[in-house]
Design an enzyme around this catalytic site. Structure first.
Site, short mmCIF file in Angstrom:
data_model
loop_
_atom_site.label_atom_id
_atom_site.label_comp_id
_atom_site.label_asym_id
_atom_site.label_seq_id
_atom_site.Cartn_x
_atom_site.Cartn_y
_atom_site.Cartn_z
N ALA A 31 154.64 92.10 22.40
CA ALA A 31 154.93 92.81 23.46
C ALA A 31 155.71 92.37 24.57
O ALA A 31 156.55 93.14 25.25
CB ALA A 31 153.49 93.51 23.93
N GLY A 34 159.15 92.69 23.34
CA GLY A 34 159.54 94.03 23.32
C GLY A 34 159.96 94.90 24.45
O GLY A 34 160.64 95.85 24.47
N ASP A 35 158.99 94.57 25.32
CA ASP A 35 159.26 95.34 26.77
C ASP A 35 160.63 95.00 27.27
O ASP A 35 161.16 95.80 27.64
CB ASP A 35 158.30 94.70 27.84
CG ASP A 35 158.60 95.08 29.36
OD1 ASP A 35 158.44 96.42 29.29
OD2 ASP A 35 158.72 94.20 30.00
N CYS A 36 161.10 93.90 26.94
CA CYS A 36 162.54 93.22 27.49
C CYS A 36 163.65 94.21 26.69
O CYS A 36 164.38 94.70 27.11
CB CYS A 36 162.84 92.17 27.38
SG CYS A 36 164.35 91.45 27.76
#
Length: 146
Positions: A31, A34-36
């Site tokens: 995550a 994945g956020d980036c």
């Protein structure tokens, strides 16, 4: 590989790092990256629309970064993912959090984390095409337009 596509393997190689088995990464690590990945896609689309002041760019892109919006996309994708992707979503949603969500319910935060974990997993696996495909499907099903 298409010209201009940078995969994590290329990044790791250029910095002398060894390639990792991403299946062993924790859902919160997935995550994190994945956020980036999600933010980079959203910001890239917003910037492509034209040169503007940073605060205007932020205002336009921040709506897509909210946990509530990510939860809608997560829910829209549940019947679109493979079994492997569903397993990553489940791991992300069931992760044990050590922080409290700001401006989001726990349920929204868990779904947003699951979506980010999936995008992180796909990115680290070298499958950016699938990230883009799923995000486009999710946005379309939610009637959201970047």
């Amino acid at each position: 590989m298409e010209k201009g596509v940078m995969l994590p393997q290329d990044i790791w190689k250029s910095f002398g790092s060894k390639e990792q088995d991403v299946r062993n990464f924790s859902p919160l690590t997935l995550a994190y990256i994945g956020d980036c990945v999600y933010e980079l896609i959203v910001r890239s689309v917003v910037v492509e629309k034209g040169n503007r002041q940073p605060q205007k760019l932020h205002r336009e892109s921040s709506e897509f970064s909210k946990a509530g919006t990510q939860r809608k996309i997560y829910e829209a994708l549940l019947d679109e993912v493979t079994q492997e992707e569903a397993d990553i979503l489940k791991r992300g949603k069931n992760a044990h959090f050590h922080t409290k969500a700001k401006n989001a319910s726990v349920a929204e935060y868990k779904c947003a984390t699951a979506l980010e974990a999936l995008f992180g997993y796909l990115y680290l696996s070298g499958n950016m095409e699938r990230v883009l495909e799923l995000l486009q499907i999710g946005l379309r099903k939610c009637d959201l337009h970047i």
